[in-house]
Structure formats: C-alpha cells, structure tokens
Design a protein around this motif. Structure first.
Motif, short mmCIF file in Angstrom:
data_model
loop_
_atom_site.label_atom_id
_atom_site.label_comp_id
_atom_site.label_asym_id
_atom_site.label_seq_id
_atom_site.Cartn_x
_atom_site.Cartn_y
_atom_site.Cartn_z
N VAL A 1 -26.15 -15.44 -19.19
CA VAL A 1 -24.98 -15.29 -20.30
C VAL A 1 -24.01 -16.45 -19.90
N HIS B 1 -24.96 -11.00 -28.43
CA HIS B 1 -25.41 -12.08 -27.75
C HIS B 1 -25.64 -11.86 -26.25
N THR B 2 -24.86 -11.28 -25.66
CA THR B 2 -25.22 -10.75 -24.10
C THR B 2 -26.60 -10.31 -24.20
N CYS C 1 -29.47 -13.04 -24.80
CA CYS C 1 -29.41 -13.81 -23.68
C CYS C 1 -30.41 -12.94 -22.46
N CYS D 1 -22.26 -20.75 -27.02
CA CYS D 1 -23.72 -20.99 -27.13
C CYS D 1 -24.04 -22.56 -26.64
N ARG E 1 -32.23 -15.32 -20.38
CA ARG E 1 -31.35 -16.66 -20.09
C ARG E 1 -29.90 -16.19 -19.32
#
Ligand SMILES: [Zn+2]
Lengths: 217, 282
Positions: free
Chosen positions: A200, A189-190, A193, A161, A198
């Motif tokens: 990855v 988390h992917t 994003c 991150c 945003r």
C-alpha cells in the motif's frame, strides 16, 4: 536578484515564488535579467509585432541557458509572471510546450490571473498524463483552489498510485478533512493492493488520517 | 562500454528495450522524427508526435538512466504528401526547444521534386536555428541518391561538417566522406548494414567522424546492435578508445554542435524527481 509580483506562489509548496533559490553564474544572471526585461516589455500594449514575442523564445531556451532544471523551472515561472501571461498565452505555451515548459506553466498558475475555466483545462490535461512531474506540478495551489471535488479526489489517488508524494498536493489537509468519499476510495484502493499482494502506498495512510479529521464547523 | 545511439525510434519500442539498452551500456539516444509506418494525414499528427519526443519519451528514457534528445523534421517520404508539407511552417516553433539537437531525418526517399524542396527548406531551417542536420540517404537508387544528397547539402547554407549522412554502406561511404560530412552506419537486419560489414567499413574509413546506430523502429530491428558493434570492434583489434570514440565521443561531438546536449539526464533517477518539484518547499 529579480523578484516577481507578490501574488506569485510556488504551486507545490504554497510559498511565494519570489526568486531563484540558488546562486546563478554571472552569465546565467545576465541572461535572466535580459529575458525578464523582454517579458516586462510584453506587458506593454503590443505594437506591430511579428512572430513570437522575444520572451517566449527565452521561455523555450531556459533549460539550456540556466544550467540546472530547478533554475530553469524558476526562470520560466518568473518569465510568465513578469510578462503577465494571459489565458491564451498560457494555454499556447502549455499546448506547444515540452514537458518542462508545461510544468513551468502549471507551477506559474497560482500567480497568473486565470479564471477556473481558463486554467483548469491545463491542470486536467496534466492529470491525464503518466508523467509524474507534470502530475505533481498540476496539484499545486491552483488545483487546490479550483479543482472540483471529484477530479481532486482522483488527482490525490493518482498521486498515491504513481508515487508522487502527498506533500506535493497543495491544500491537502484542508480539502481532505472530513471527506468520506475520499476515505472510501482510499480504503478500496488498500483492498486492491492487498488482494494483489502489492504494498500500500505509504502516503495513503497519511491521507486517510486527514480524511478522518472532523470538518471545521 | 558506454554507448550513445545517435539514431533510434524509441517511440516504437517497449520499456523492456530501455531496460536491455541500459544493461548493454546505452546512456544516451537521439530519436529523429520519421514515418510512423502508417501515413499521417495532417500536420496536427506531427505536432502530437513532436510533443511525444519532447515530453513522454524523454521521461520514459530517464527512468532507465538514458538521456533522450530528439531531432525534428518532416521526413522524406511524407514530404511527398501535400497534406503533411505544411508542418514545415510549424517547425520554427519547435526547433527552438531544449533537447532538440538536430533537424532530421531529412533527405531523399524517391528523389522527387517535392523531396528536393522539403530537403532544401529544412537544411536552411537547421542553419537558421544553429542546429546540425541528420540526413537519411535513400534505400533505393542509393549511390545516385547519395550524390544528389551531397549536391543539395553543398548548395545549402549548412556547412558539411554540420551534416551527418546516415544509412551509408560500402557503396556510398567513400563519396560521403569526401563531401566532408559525418558518416553514419545503421546496423539493421536485412535492409541496412550488419555488424561484420560495419566493422570492415570502420577498418577502411577509420573511426573519425563516424557514428554507428541501430535505427531500431517498428520494423524487424534490434536496439542492441550498437553494443554488438562495440564488441565486434574489440574482437577485430580496435582499442577500447577507438570503440569509445565511435560509440560515445563522436555522437556527443556531432550533436554537441547544437549546444543543447544535456547528458546529466542519463543518470539513473527515481521515476519521481521530488526535489525538482518541491524545491524551496520542505
Ligand atoms: Zn530512422
């Protein structure tokens, strides 16, 4: 050129930390030789010493003496190893240190004989910061060896991150292998994003691929 | 126009400020230790603050291509609080650090005996550590305060050419200059100097051993006043070299007295300096 004990390793690269990897000017070399001699003396039983040991002053001033940040990092690590800094000394130098000094303590950890309960609080402190250079120094081979799995996974995710390259994480392939929980965290988390529009982090896929490899029997 | 702001409290400022400062030409700053706007209650609070000035703040600044150095001290206001005074005993551990380029801000706030003691002790510390001193001159009873300041500097081991007397104005600049110290003008809305008065003072006193700073902090202040002074100097007929002397060479020369200025760190860097960490590795 002065060498350290064979146990010393460069935290980030899992490589022996034996010497400063660059040409030093004669003045810097002379400073380093004198500083290391002071550090070597510190391993002798303490007499009636007043104030800070001389080598700790050298540790503080390494940045302005060595000319480059790389050389200063290496000189500080050499000083810590040569002095055989114990847990109390390492903790004091870390807690009273500048960011550069803290980084050096973290880089030196693999070559110091610190039990996990002595060294890990320093690693954990660095992992709480937002200073990527401290974070990168914290995920060296000492963390690979001793950090508990939950904290280690969070350290990996924090690196991704904050833009610390996955290559800075020592023992990454070994520890990530077959780690389904880390894989889940990366997938989540992917998703985050993507939802936010945003990119990855590029290294995320690399780590994810490592988690997919089967655990060694 | 390249600018070195020799007195700014970045810990109170946002990253937007860093961005605007960089765009305005600021490449280096010195952040002196001061009051937080809220009283501290123990030396530990100072130590956390020093950590920030030696770690987090330079890191933030570097991301905007600004070299950050600091001055450390017990500030004049809190020199009056016995709970805070013991931090003076901790200072020797911190004054040896890289990137500490002065002892400061020290000096007078209300001209008390406790301030006398802290001021004198810290001038001695500056001398002992090979550092110059950044001296805050008081906002109230200013001329009298300046005279006491000059006296205490004269009695100290630190020669006046290693002292910067800051927050000067038209009423104090003459005697400050006669003392042999460096002159600092803080361009700060309402309470200190404004741009035009600063340019007028530069006309009177010349551009040697003079620095201009924003002293920006948590109050109503502006981190770009240094740039405005540079522009106003050019409009008023000063040469580019004279503006560069005041806004760059003079602060470099003064803090350079420490032997610890490293202006390379003012180069724009990626947030992550991978080559430093991964040296000898890949
Ligand atoms: Zn100030």
């Amino acid at each position: 050129m002065v060498t350290t004990p064979p146990a010393a390793t460069n935290a980030a690269a899992d490589k022996p930390f034996t010497a400063i990897d660059e040409r030093l000017t004669p003045a810097v070399q002379a400073w380093l030789d004198a500083a290391l001699a002071e550090a070597a003396e510190a391993t002798a039983p303490a007499g009636h010493r007043r104030g800070l040991p001389a080598w700790e002053l050298r540790f503080a001033e390494a940045g302005r003496r060595c000319g480059s940040e790389t050389a200063a990092d290496a000189a500080r690590v050499l000083l810590l190893h040569t002095a055989g800094a114990d847990a109390a000394t390492a903790a004091r130098l870390y807690r009273r240190g500048t960011a550069d000094e803290r980084r050096a303590v973290l880089l030196a950890l693999p070559g110091l004989e610190l039990a996990p309960e002595e060294g890990l609080p320093l690693v954990e402190d660095a992992l709480r910061t937002s200073d990527t250079r401290l974070i990168a120094a914290a995920v060296g081979s000492y963390a690979a060896e001793h950090l508990a799995q939950h904290a280690w996974r969070h350290a990996v995710l924090k690196c991704l991150c904050t833009g610390v390259p996955a290559a800075a994480v020592a023992g990454l392939a070994r520890r990530a292998r077959g780690d389904a929980e880390l894989a889940r965290m990366l997938t989540d988390h992917t998703g985050e994003c993507t939802a936010a529009g945003r990119p990855v982090p590029v290294d995320l896929y690399l780590v994810q691929a490592l988690t997919a490899e089967a655990e060694e029997p | 126009m390249r600018i070195f702001d020799p007195h700014i409290h970045m810990t109170s400022r946002t990253t937007d400020d860093y961005e605007a400062m960089r765009a305005a030409g600021v490449r280096a700053v010195v952040e002196p230790s001061f009051w937080l706007g809220q009283p501290r209650t123990s030396p530990a609070s100072f130590l956390d603050y020093f950590d920030s000035l030696l770690g987090w703040e330079p890191y933030r600044a570097a991301q905007y291509g600004i070299a950050h150095h600091c001055a450390l001290a017990l500030n004049p206001k809190e020199a009056n609080d016995p709970r805070c005074v013991p931090v003076i005993d901790e200072l020797p551990h911190y004054l040896v650090k890289d990137h500490v380029v002065a002892v400061g801000e020290i000096g007078y706030d209300s001209l008390t005996p406790a301030e006398d003691a802290a001021f004198a002790a810290q001038l001695q510390l500056a001398h002992d550590h090979g550092l110059p001193a950044l001296v805050h001159t008081p906002h109230r009873d200013k001329l009298n305060g300046l005279r006491r300041t000059v006296d205490i500097v004269r009695e100290s081991a630190l020669p006046p050419e290693r002292v910067l007397l800051d927050h000067l104005n038209e009423t104090t600049a003459k005697e400050a200059k006669d003392s042999g110290a460096w002159l600092g003008f803080s361009v700060y809305p309402d309470t200190k100097m404004d741009v035009d008065r600063t340019v007028a003072v530069l006309k009177d006193f010349g551009t040697e051993r003079v620095v201009v700073n924003s002293a920006a902090d948590w109050g109503r202040s502006d981190p770009l006043t240094t740039r405005r002074v540079g522009d106003a100097m050019l409009r008023a007929g000063f040469s580019e070299d004279e503006a560069d002397q005041v806004l760059w060479h003079n602060p470099v020369a003064f803090y350079g007295l420490s032997g610890r200025l490293n202006l390379d760190r003012g180069r724009p860097d990626a947030p992550y300096e991978g080559n430093t960490i991964l040296r000898g590795g890949e």
